[in-house]
Design a protein around this motif. Structure first.
Motif, PDB file in Angstrom:
ATOM      1  N   LEU A   1       0.439  -1.142  -0.079  1.00 25.61           N
ATOM      2  CA  LEU A   1       0.283  -0.362   0.150  1.00 25.61           C
ATOM      3  C   LEU A   1       0.791   1.071  -0.052  1.00 25.61           C
ATOM      4  N   PHE A   2       1.459   2.088   1.135  1.00 25.85           N
ATOM      5  CA  PHE A   2       2.663   2.753   1.184  1.00 25.85           C
ATOM      6  C   PHE A   2       4.109   2.249   1.892  1.00 25.85           C
ATOM      7  N   LEU A   3       5.223   3.324   1.796  1.00 27.15           N
ATOM      8  CA  LEU A   3       6.094   2.924   2.342  1.00 27.15           C
ATOM      9  C   LEU A   3       6.149   4.544   3.660  1.00 27.15           C
ATOM     10  N   CYS A   4       6.352   4.520   4.441  1.00 33.99           N
ATOM     11  CA  CYS A   4       6.248   5.386   5.587  1.00 33.99           C
ATOM     12  C   CYS A   4       8.012   5.489   6.354  1.00 33.99           C
ATOM     13  N   ALA A   5       8.533   6.807   5.929  1.00 38.51           N
ATOM     14  CA  ALA A   5       9.771   6.889   5.809  1.00 38.51           C
ATOM     15  C   ALA A   5      10.301   7.231   7.318  1.00 38.51           C
ATOM     16  N   PRO A   6      11.595   7.323   7.999  1.00 44.38           N
ATOM     17  CA  PRO A   6      11.290   7.903   9.175  1.00 44.38           C
ATOM     18  C   PRO A   6      12.204   9.583   8.921  1.00 44.38           C
ATOM     19  N   VAL A   7      11.420   9.805  10.365  1.00 40.98           N
ATOM     20  CA  VAL A   7      11.468  11.358  10.472  1.00 40.98           C
ATOM     21  C   VAL A   7      11.875  12.276  11.624  1.00 40.98           C
ATOM     22  N   SER A   8      12.346  13.211  11.540  1.00 38.60           N
ATOM     23  CA  SER A   8      12.815  13.651  12.890  1.00 38.60           C
ATOM     24  C   SER A   8      11.710  14.394  13.303  1.00 38.60           C
ATOM     25  N   LYS A   9      11.374  14.029  15.241  1.00 35.54           N
ATOM     26  CA  LYS A   9      10.126  14.858  16.378  1.00 35.54           C
ATOM     27  C   LYS A   9      11.162  15.959  16.461  1.00 35.54           C
ATOM     28  N   ASN A  10      10.268  17.285  16.191  1.00 36.38           N
ATOM     29  CA  ASN A  10      10.432  18.549  16.595  1.00 36.38           C
ATOM     30  C   ASN A  10      12.018  19.122  16.303  1.00 36.38           C
ATOM     31  N   GLY A  11      12.038  18.526  15.382  1.00 32.46           N
ATOM     32  CA  GLY A  11      13.700  19.383  14.485  1.00 32.46           C
ATOM     33  C   GLY A  11      15.035  18.430  15.030  1.00 32.46           C
ATOM     34  N   GLY A  12      14.668  17.433  15.690  1.00 33.78           N
ATOM     35  CA  GLY A  12      15.446  16.658  16.082  1.00 33.78           C
ATOM     36  C   GLY A  12      16.154  15.697  15.277  1.00 33.78           C
ATOM     37  N   GLU A  13      17.132  14.586  15.489  1.00 28.65           N
ATOM     38  CA  GLU A  13      17.339  14.149  14.663  1.00 28.65           C
ATOM     39  C   GLU A  13      16.489  12.622  14.518  1.00 28.65           C
ATOM     40  N   VAL A  14      16.884  12.093  13.456  1.00 27.84           N
ATOM     41  CA  VAL A  14      16.412  10.597  13.141  1.00 27.84           C
ATOM     42  C   VAL A  14      17.136   9.718  13.626  1.00 27.84           C
ATOM     43  N   ILE A  15      17.097   9.117  14.670  1.00 27.11           N
ATOM     44  CA  ILE A  15      17.660   8.005  14.907  1.00 27.11           C
ATOM     45  C   ILE A  15      17.851   7.016  14.066  1.00 27.11           C
TER      46      ILE A  15
END
Length: 67
Positions: free
Chosen positions: A4-18
């Protein structure tokens, strides 16, 4: 099942993508049963009461390789 779709990792509140490698690949499911229940969800966006319907998708942790 089909993708259906691919969800990419993102940063939260401008923080680093872990975990930049971690993605979720979601699939369409057929014939999910209605649970007939309500749940209360609390997350960074607030508190919500949701009705749980039939399962129509499944998301699993996946690794992505750009070709």
């Amino acid at each position: 099942m089909r993708e259906l779709f691919l969800c990419a990792p993102v940063s939260k509140n401008g923080g680093e993508v872990i975990n930049k490698q971690d993605h979720l690949l979601c699939y369409v499911l057929e014939g999910g049963k209605n649970a007939g229940k309500k749940v209360e969800i609390t997350n960074q966006f607030g508190k919500f009461v949701l009705a749980i319907g039939g399962t129509n998708q499944l998301c699993v942790p996946s690794l992505k390789k750009v070709l």
